[in-house]
Write a protein that holds these residues in place. Structure first.
Motif, PDB file in Angstrom:
ATOM      1  N   LYS A  91      62.888  66.469 -10.795  1.00  0.00           N
ATOM      2  CA  LYS A  91      61.550  65.992 -11.142  1.00  0.00           C
ATOM      3  C   LYS A  91      60.541  66.605 -10.176  1.00  0.00           C
ATOM      4  O   LYS A  91      60.870  66.913  -9.025  1.00  0.00           O
ATOM      5  CB  LYS A  91      61.456  64.465 -11.041  1.00  0.00           C
ATOM      6  N   GLU A 112      51.406  73.041  -6.871  1.00  0.00           N
ATOM      7  CA  GLU A 112      51.851  72.627  -8.207  1.00  0.00           C
ATOM      8  C   GLU A 112      51.187  73.420  -9.326  1.00  0.00           C
ATOM      9  O   GLU A 112      51.643  73.382 -10.466  1.00  0.00           O
ATOM     10  CB  GLU A 112      51.610  71.132  -8.405  1.00  0.00           C
ATOM     11  N   GLN A 113      50.118  74.128  -9.019  1.00  0.00           N
ATOM     12  CA  GLN A 113      49.501  74.986 -10.023  1.00  0.00           C
ATOM     13  C   GLN A 113      50.327  76.252 -10.252  1.00  0.00           C
ATOM     14  O   GLN A 113      50.127  76.948 -11.245  1.00  0.00           O
ATOM     15  CB  GLN A 113      48.083  75.373  -9.597  1.00  0.00           C
ATOM     16  N   PHE A 127      56.817  74.814 -11.409  1.00  0.00           N
ATOM     17  CA  PHE A 127      57.129  73.682 -12.272  1.00  0.00           C
ATOM     18  C   PHE A 127      58.615  73.370 -12.193  1.00  0.00           C
ATOM     19  O   PHE A 127      59.426  74.207 -11.765  1.00  0.00           O
ATOM     20  CB  PHE A 127      56.745  73.971 -13.742  1.00  0.00           C
ATOM     21  N   ALA A 142      53.805  62.451 -21.824  1.00  0.00           N
ATOM     22  CA  ALA A 142      52.920  63.035 -20.807  1.00  0.00           C
ATOM     23  C   ALA A 142      53.580  64.230 -20.136  1.00  0.00           C
ATOM     24  O   ALA A 142      52.922  65.242 -19.856  1.00  0.00           O
ATOM     25  CB  ALA A 142      52.554  61.978 -19.772  1.00  0.00           C
ATOM     26  N   GLU A 143      54.874  64.138 -19.854  1.00  0.00           N
ATOM     27  CA  GLU A 143      55.594  65.250 -19.227  1.00  0.00           C
ATOM     28  C   GLU A 143      55.674  66.442 -20.167  1.00  0.00           C
ATOM     29  O   GLU A 143      55.537  67.596 -19.734  1.00  0.00           O
ATOM     30  CB  GLU A 143      56.993  64.796 -18.815  1.00  0.00           C
ATOM     31  N   LYS A 152      53.513  67.158 -22.552  1.00  0.00           N
ATOM     32  CA  LYS A 152      52.173  67.733 -22.689  1.00  0.00           C
ATOM     33  C   LYS A 152      51.706  68.436 -21.420  1.00  0.00           C
ATOM     34  O   LYS A 152      50.680  69.120 -21.434  1.00  0.00           O
ATOM     35  CB  LYS A 152      51.195  66.639 -23.106  1.00  0.00           C
ATOM     36  N   ALA A 153      52.447  68.275 -20.346  1.00  0.00           N
ATOM     37  CA  ALA A 153      52.122  69.002 -19.110  1.00  0.00           C
ATOM     38  C   ALA A 153      52.555  70.465 -19.214  1.00  0.00           C
ATOM     39  O   ALA A 153      52.136  71.296 -18.402  1.00  0.00           O
ATOM     40  CB  ALA A 153      52.800  68.347 -17.909  1.00  0.00           C
ATOM     41  N   ILE A 154      53.385  70.788 -20.201  1.00  0.00           N
ATOM     42  CA  ILE A 154      53.776  72.185 -20.424  1.00  0.00           C
ATOM     43  C   ILE A 154      52.538  72.948 -20.892  1.00  0.00           C
ATOM     44  O   ILE A 154      51.865  72.527 -21.841  1.00  0.00           O
ATOM     45  CB  ILE A 154      54.884  72.285 -21.492  1.00  0.00           C
ATOM     46  N   PRO A 155      52.209  74.067 -20.263  1.00  0.00           N
ATOM     47  CA  PRO A 155      51.019  74.824 -20.665  1.00  0.00           C
ATOM     48  C   PRO A 155      51.037  75.162 -22.155  1.00  0.00           C
ATOM     49  O   PRO A 155      52.033  75.660 -22.681  1.00  0.00           O
ATOM     50  CB  PRO A 155      51.126  76.104 -19.812  1.00  0.00           C
ATOM     51  N   TYR A 174      60.259  76.007 -19.818  1.00  0.00           N
ATOM     52  CA  TYR A 174      59.804  74.747 -19.235  1.00  0.00           C
ATOM     53  C   TYR A 174      60.725  73.562 -19.534  1.00  0.00           C
ATOM     54  O   TYR A 174      60.418  72.437 -19.137  1.00  0.00           O
ATOM     55  CB  TYR A 174      58.394  74.425 -19.748  1.00  0.00           C
TER      56      TYR A 174
END
Length: 232
Positions: free
Chosen positions: A141, A162-163, A166, A177-178, A180-183, A224
């Motif tokens: 995680k 973190e930018q 991953f 939410a996790e 949707k964090a995938i670009p 990802y």
């Protein structure tokens, strides 16, 4: 009598100076607040964000100083799978220019598979920190990464890291939410990720998501994700 008048005059002057000082301090505070809330301050904060070349617009890329030819090359090559591939595509800029560009344009790398040389592509990461990135593998995680790196740098620096990196999410347990964090993943694609659970193997993921995007995009998304199957 004269003594009393002198005392009163001094007190009056002290009050005036005090009031002026408070007014000046108030003006300075208000000026600082205005500066923080001004559009210019917001633009500065936004400018610090690192763009992903696979999601950046032509205007975004041009604003970073890329020529029209370079912008066209990036758009044509998308999706670009790694920072190394991006650097190869833009090699004509020169090594120093590419290093400067990495602070603004970067393809996130997998914390569990990136090489030491790749980690050192992240602006501000040298031999020691690249070693620490590797030291705590495997990451399950992103919270684990934050906790471990917090031993060496502050929260602001961790957020900056973190930018650029991953941790792959588990296809069967990741939250919306996790996902949707995938670009590049929005509400619709996040729904499709969840729709086909449980995934039995990565081939199933490729087949199902391949109904909505082409093979190159499936390959980009696959970077990802991971599949953690419970042992029976």
């Amino acid at each position: 009598m004269l003594k009393n008048i002198a005392i009163i005059s001094l007190l009056a002057l002290a009050f005036i100076f005090s009031a002026c000082g408070e007014k000046s301090a108030t003006k300075e505070t208000e000026a600082e607040k205005t500066e923080m809330e001004s559009p210019q301050a917001e633009e500065t904060m936004e400018a610090a964000a690192v763009l992903n070349p696979n999601q950046a617009s032509e205007e975004d890329l041009g604003a970073l100083g890329l020529t029209e030819e370079m912008v066209a090359a990036v758009m044509e090559a998308r999706p670009i799978m790694s920072q190394g591939d991006l650097n190869t595509l833009l090699a004509g800029m020169g090594e120093e220019a590419l290093k400067e560009l990495a602070a603004k344009l970067f393809i996130p790398m997998n914390l569990n598979t990136a090489t030491e040389a790749e980690f050192k592509m992240v602006p501000g990461v040298g031999d020691k920190m690249a070693h620490e990135f590797e030291e705590y593998r495997p990451y399950t995680k992103v919270e684990q990464f934050r906790r471990e790196m917090g031993k060496y740098v502050d929260d602001e620096e961790i957020a900056r890291y973190e930018q650029y990196v991953f941790v792959p999410i588990d296809l069967n347990t990741a939250t919306e939410a996790e996902i949707k964090a995938i670009p590049g993943v929005g509400n619709k694609m996040a729904h499709e990720f969840e729709e086909y659970r449980p995934y039995k193997n990565i081939e199933q993921f490729r087949r199902e998501i391949g109904k909505y995007v082409d093979e190159k995009e499936v390959a980009r998304l696959e970077r990802y994700v991971q599949l953690i199957l419970e042992e029976k």
